[in-house]
Every structure is written in structure tokens, then in C-alpha cells.
Motif scaffolding. Structure first.
Motif, PDB file in Angstrom:
ATOM      1  N   LEU A 265       0.843  -1.190   0.000  1.00 24.62           N
ATOM      2  CA  LEU A 265       0.000   0.000   0.000  1.00 24.62           C
ATOM      3  C   LEU A 265       0.882   1.245   0.000  1.00 24.62           C
ATOM      4  O   LEU A 265       1.819   1.345   0.786  1.00 24.62           O
ATOM      5  CB  LEU A 265      -0.920   0.002   1.221  1.00 24.62           C
ATOM      6  N   PHE A 266       0.567   2.208  -0.873  1.00 29.29           N
ATOM      7  CA  PHE A 266       1.419   3.380  -1.057  1.00 29.29           C
ATOM      8  C   PHE A 266       0.794   4.627  -0.437  1.00 29.29           C
ATOM      9  O   PHE A 266      -0.424   4.803  -0.437  1.00 29.29           O
ATOM     10  CB  PHE A 266       1.674   3.625  -2.542  1.00 29.29           C
ATOM     11  N   LEU A 273       2.748   7.685   6.165  1.00 31.37           N
ATOM     12  CA  LEU A 273       3.187   6.334   6.528  1.00 31.37           C
ATOM     13  C   LEU A 273       3.138   6.141   8.039  1.00 31.37           C
ATOM     14  O   LEU A 273       2.677   5.103   8.535  1.00 31.37           O
ATOM     15  CB  LEU A 273       4.609   6.093   6.013  1.00 31.37           C
ATOM     16  N   ALA A 274       3.648   7.123   8.779  1.00 31.51           N
ATOM     17  CA  ALA A 274       3.633   7.023  10.241  1.00 31.51           C
ATOM     18  C   ALA A 274       2.199   6.940  10.760  1.00 31.51           C
ATOM     19  O   ALA A 274       1.906   6.174  11.693  1.00 31.51           O
ATOM     20  CB  ALA A 274       4.359   8.224  10.849  1.00 31.51           C
ATOM     21  N   ALA A 285       6.072  -0.359   7.729  1.00 30.13           N
ATOM     22  CA  ALA A 285       6.317   0.698   6.743  1.00 30.13           C
ATOM     23  C   ALA A 285       7.804   0.949   6.618  1.00 30.13           C
ATOM     24  O   ALA A 285       8.558   0.819   7.582  1.00 30.13           O
ATOM     25  CB  ALA A 285       5.595   1.984   7.138  1.00 30.13           C
ATOM     26  N   ILE A 286       8.215   1.317   5.421  1.00 28.91           N
ATOM     27  CA  ILE A 286       9.580   1.783   5.175  1.00 28.91           C
ATOM     28  C   ILE A 286       9.526   3.296   5.134  1.00 28.91           C
ATOM     29  O   ILE A 286       8.839   3.892   4.306  1.00 28.91           O
ATOM     30  CB  ILE A 286      10.125   1.237   3.839  1.00 28.91           C
ATOM     31  N   THR A 287      10.243   3.921   6.042  1.00 30.20           N
ATOM     32  CA  THR A 287      10.253   5.378   6.101  1.00 30.20           C
ATOM     33  C   THR A 287      11.673   5.833   6.422  1.00 30.20           C
ATOM     34  O   THR A 287      12.619   5.045   6.286  1.00 30.20           O
ATOM     35  CB  THR A 287       9.233   5.875   7.140  1.00 30.20           C
ATOM     36  N   THR A 288      11.828   7.077   6.831  1.00 33.51           N
ATOM     37  CA  THR A 288      13.161   7.570   7.149  1.00 33.51           C
ATOM     38  C   THR A 288      13.344   7.716   8.654  1.00 33.51           C
ATOM     39  O   THR A 288      12.374   7.899   9.399  1.00 33.51           O
ATOM     40  CB  THR A 288      13.424   8.936   6.484  1.00 33.51           C
ATOM     41  N   PHE A 289      14.575   7.656   9.085  1.00 37.27           N
ATOM     42  CA  PHE A 289      14.901   7.792  10.504  1.00 37.27           C
ATOM     43  C   PHE A 289      14.403   9.120  11.059  1.00 37.27           C
ATOM     44  O   PHE A 289      13.905   9.188  12.180  1.00 37.27           O
ATOM     45  CB  PHE A 289      16.423   7.684  10.670  1.00 37.27           C
TER      46      PHE A 289
END
Length: 519
Positions: A265-266, A273-274, A285-289
Motif C-alpha cells: 500500500l502506497f 506512513l507514520a 512501513a519503510i520510512t526515514t529515521f
């Protein structure tokens, strides 16, 4: 038209028509009338004309010539124009913060205007009289669009969450914009990292890269397969062309030889995402630090049991496997003076402070004492075997006792002695610190390490050669350095202190490194 098609058309247009904004004829005549050049004015930065002539594109000092023709700039006060285009993740917060920090440091007044659907326009004014000095436009799009703007002469700098592709480098070279691989035309201005996040309370706290790829390929579908609850996994990520998604596709999905599942899911932003993970107890989810929100960050591990936690320290030293450098790319042409001053500012401690305040990982050189690196030495003991004896480990600990590791590392492209892109930028950072007297009276040790593939004795020799290679590159960057001020040493410990498992390409790449230790 696709981004690639747009880039090709833009590059061709630039070669045929030049720069649309200033595509008018000029004649430049030397003060003594002995030399005359006629051509199409491409740019004028208040100091230099850049003209497309029958001899090629030439840069001419304005103080030595007179200008005649419809393309000649007005004689009023020069206002520099800079356009920075690229990744929204960088253009929305990081680079605006740096421009504002630069203006404050230089004593410029600043006016900010939001450009709907484009980004931000800054007008820099002389603090005393309010005279307009420069207009800086920050266009927020994607890394690919940033490179397309550079090729079409619509941008002076590119903000990119990834390295320039082979195609982009080739097109830039063909368009006369230089080699985007060299340090003079690319630099790292901050760091971030890709992290998997799950809902608080999810018992799965560690994944291998292969398991992560399998989740997003649809091969692992239930948390029970990972030691969690008997519940289906819902994978989330950012829209495929946005921000950091191309990095994840390259460094995780493609690197593991799998394809992305159609069940992913995008969402358009990291905050979305959070929010999705906050609502979904069985999501990942793949997100940033820097934009992980309240999600629980999952550690990354390998088959040998080593794990690396995402932290500012592990990201800054690039020990974390999915560290994500944030690049600034430049064409091979002279920027206006204010643009050059901005580039110089990006190397300063002030800029690093601004980067931290913007919640990104900065590149300020900091030290970590030996006693604070217990996990690394635990890995070393765990990995010790017939080729790395206890005496070897004791020798390494003895050599490093009393020293601290600097937050800068050097790594190499696969199968090559060529430094990777972040490390080429690090050469300039370390050289500048040496020239500024940061380490006067100290001993600086270049210490090489290897992966565990092959013969241990050969790896020991190779690690020393790599350390010497980095030292030579740093020395070659120095211009006004007194070698008596700092003692520079070279050492290698081969495969004695692995950072990650050798069972994957990324693990071996992390282990092949040169560290800098100080005492």
C-alpha cells in the motif's frame, strides 16, 4: 512525456538553442580592442560572461571586456538567480533551513515566498540598504525531476536522495555539464536512513535484509513466520517515484533479487506512513529515521546474528546498512559569487548545527571513545575463529586503547579500490578539518578493516592498503597544510572487527572500511 524522455529532449534543446532566458547575441571586446568574441550569451553572474561561441562555450571575465548587442545585461545592480531543484524530502525543510542559516550568518535580510505547486522563493537583501542581492528558488519535486531540470538548464543545483544514474551522468557529460561523479560536482550535505517501523507493541523487533525484502515481495505474509502474532502483514511504503522509494527498490528489493508485491500500500508522504502504522497494529512501513513518528524502529540483522540499530551515531559513521546520503549535484560551470559563498557555508559548523536543528543527521566530526563501542567488540569476539585468534583481538584492543573513533568512515565501491560517493565527499571534509587545525598536536590513525571472505592474511594486507589509499587521497586534497602539526599513522586489522554479517553483499560492503581514530 516520461522524465527520461524529458531529460533527453531538454539536453538536446540546450545543445541546439542554449539557455532560453538569455539566448541573445552579444559581442565581447577586450579593452585594447585586440580580441573580439561573438556568440550567444548563456549566463552572466555579475563577474563573468558565459558565451556560446564558434570556439565552444567560453567564460570571460567581465572586467576585461566591453559588451555590445541585444543580449548584454543591464548596467543596474546585479541580482544573482539560483534555482535548486529536486527531492521534496530535502527541498521542503533541509535546504530552506540552510538558506536561512546562510543569510543569517552573512547578515542578509531575507524574504520568503511560497510558490504554489513549485516550492519556495527566497529573496536575499543587503542588510543596510535593502538592495536586492539574489533570488533563490527551491523547487520541490523528485530526484529524477531535479536532474531533468539540470539538463534543461532550468536548475543550478540538484537535491537528490540517490546517486546520479549512469544515464544521467552520461547525458550531463554530453550536454557539457561535466562529470557528476567527481567530488567537485557532487557532495553529501546531510544524512538520513531507511528504517522499517511497526506499531508499538508488535513483538517483532529485528529483521534481516532478506526477510524485509521477502515481506515486500509478498513471500512472507504472516507475522507468525517472524516470531510474531498469527496475523497478516500489511506492508506500506511511499509512492514509488517519490523521495526515498527508489533507494529502497535498489538497495533492498533489487539487491535481494525479488520484485515488489502488488499488495504493498502506497502513501505520498512520510507522515502519512507514520499515521498508517499508528492505525494498523499489523502493518510495517519503510520510512526515514528523521520522519519515523511514533513507530517502533525494527533493527536490521544478518544470518550470523549481528544486528545494527539505527541511531545518529551509526548513521553518521555509515555503519547502519541503509544509511541514505543526501546529495547536492552541481554542473561544471561557475556559479554567481553568492552561490559559491552558499556552497562554502554548507561545510561550516554553523551549517551542521542548522542540519541538526532541522532533525537530519549532520556531518560534524565527533569522537566516540573505545569504552562506548561495546557492541562492536562483542561482534569481534563472536566472529573470532581459527583465522582470528584471541591474541589478534588483544593486539587490536591494545592498539585502540586511549583513542576515540571519529564519526567518519570510508568505504569502497564493490570490487573496486574506488571510494564510494559518500566517502569521496568525506575526503574533502577530513582534509578541511586538517587544514583548519582541528587536529593540531594530535595523532590521526587511518585504520583499515576487511570482510571475512578469503584468506585472513591477505585480508590483513588489503586492509592496510586501503587505509594507505585513503590517507593518500586526503593528503592529495590538502593545499596549505603543515605536516608537522599532525602525526598521521596507518594500520590495518583485516577481518578482526566486523560490523555486519558476511552473508550478504551489503554486509561485506559495510565491513570493508577505513576508520579514523584519534589520540
Amino acid at each position: 512525456m516520461s522524465v527520461v524522455g524529458r531529460m533527453a529532449a531538454a539536453a538536446l534543446a540546450a545543445l541546439i538553442w542554449g539557455f532560453p532566458a538569455l539566448a541573445e547575441d552579444v559581442t565581447l571586446t577586450s579593452r585594447d580592442k585586440s580580441i573580439e568574441l561573438t556568440g550567444t550569451l548563456l549566463t552572466f553572474d555579475g563577474e563573468f560572461y558565459r558565451v556560446d561561441t564558434e570556439y565552444g562555450i567560453l567564460t570571460v571575465d567581465a572586467s576585461g571586456v566591453t559588451c555590445d548587442g541585444p543580449g548584454c545585461p543591464s548596467l543596474g545592480p546585479y541580482v544573482a538567480e539560483l534555482t535548486i531543484s529536486g527531492a521534496r524530502n530535502m527541498g521542503a525543510v533541509l535546504f530552506p533551513a540552510l538558506v536561512e542559516g546562510f543569510a543569517l550568518r552573512q547578515g542578509y535580510a531575507l524574504k520568503r515566498e511560497e510558490l504554489r505547486g513549485i516550492g519556495t522563493l527566497y529573496t536575499l537583501l543587503e542588510g543596510n540598504n535593502g538592495q536586492e542581492l539574489a533570488r533563490v528558488t527551491i523547487k520541490q519535486s523528485t530526484s529524477s525531476e531535479g536532474f531533468a531540470d539540470l539538463l534543461s538548464q532550468e536548475a543550478d543545483m540538484v537535491l537528490s536522495m540517490r546517486q546520479a544514474s549512469t544515464r544521467e551522468r552520461s547525458m550531463a557529460r554530453d550536454a557539457g555539464l561535466g562529470d557528476l561523479r567527481i567530488a567537485r560536482q557532487s557532495r553529501v550535505i546531510a544524512l538520513d536512513a531507511l528504517v522499517p517501523i511497526v506499531s508499538p507493541g508488535n513483538p517483532v523487533s529485528r529483521l534481516s535484509i532478506s526477510q524485509l525484502a521477502a515481506i515486500y515481495a509478498g513471500k512472507i505474509k504472516n507475522w507468525k513466520e517472524l516470531g510474531g502474532e498469527d496475523a497478516p502483514i500489511t506492508p506500506y511504503m511511499m509512492d514509488i517515484e517519490e523521495g526515498f522509494s527508489p533507494v529502497f527498490m535498489q538497495d533492498v528489493i533489487s539487491a535481494q533479487g525479488v520484485s515488489l508485491s502488488d499488495k504493498v500500500l502506497f502513501h505520498p508522504t512520510s507522515s502519512a506512513l507514520a499515521d498508517a502504522i499508528a492505525r494498523d497494529p499489523f502493518g510495517i512501513a519503510i520510512t526515514t529515521f528523521t520522519e519515523r513518528g511514533n513507530g517502533e524502529v525494527v533493527e536490521l540483522s544478518g544470518g550470523c546474528g549481528f544486528s545494527v540499530h539505527a541511531s545518529r551515531a551509526s548513521i553518521k559513521s555509515e555503519d547502519y546498512p541503509l544509511t541514505m546520503p543526501m546529495y547536492l549535484y552541481l554542473p561544471e560551470r561557475r556559479l554567481p559569487l553568492i552561490g559559491r559563498e552558499l556552497l562554502d557555508y554548507l561545510r561550516t559548523e554553523s551549517a551542521q548545527f542548522v542540519t541538526r536543528r532541522a532533525r537530519f543527521v549532520d556531518q560534524a566530526l565527533t569522537g566516540q571513545p573505545l569504552r562506548a563501542q561495546g557492541d562492536r567488540f562483542a561482534n569481534a569476539v563472536t566472529a573470532a575463529g581459527s583465522e582470528i585468534a584471541l591474541e589478534d583481538l588483544k593486539g587490536m584492543v591494545s592498539a585502540l586503547t586511549g583513542k576515540e573513533r571519529l564519526s567518519i568512515s570510508f568505504r569502497f565501491e564493490g570490487g573496486s579500490t574506488r571510494l564510494d560517493a559518500p566517502s569521496r565527499s568525506n575526503v574533502a571534509l577530513l582534509a578541511e578539518a586538517l587544514e583548519n587545525g582541528r587536529f593540531d598536536g594530535k595523532r590521526l590513525s587511518f585504520i583499515g578493516f576487511s570482510d571475512g571472505q578469503g584468506d585472513a592474511a591477505q585480508n590483513l594486507t588489503l586492509s592496510r592498503k586501503r587505509a594507505m589509499r585513503v590517507k593518500d587521497l586526503v593528503m592529495g586534497e590538502l593545499e596549505a597544510f603543515n605536516a608537522d602539526r599532525v602525526t598521521l599513522l596507518v594500520e590495518g586489522f583485516g577481518e578482526a572487527m566486523p560490523m555486519a554479517c558476511d552473508d550478504s553483499a551489503w554486509g561485506r560492503g559495510v565491513n570493508r572500511r577505513v576508520e579514523i581514530w584519534l589520540d
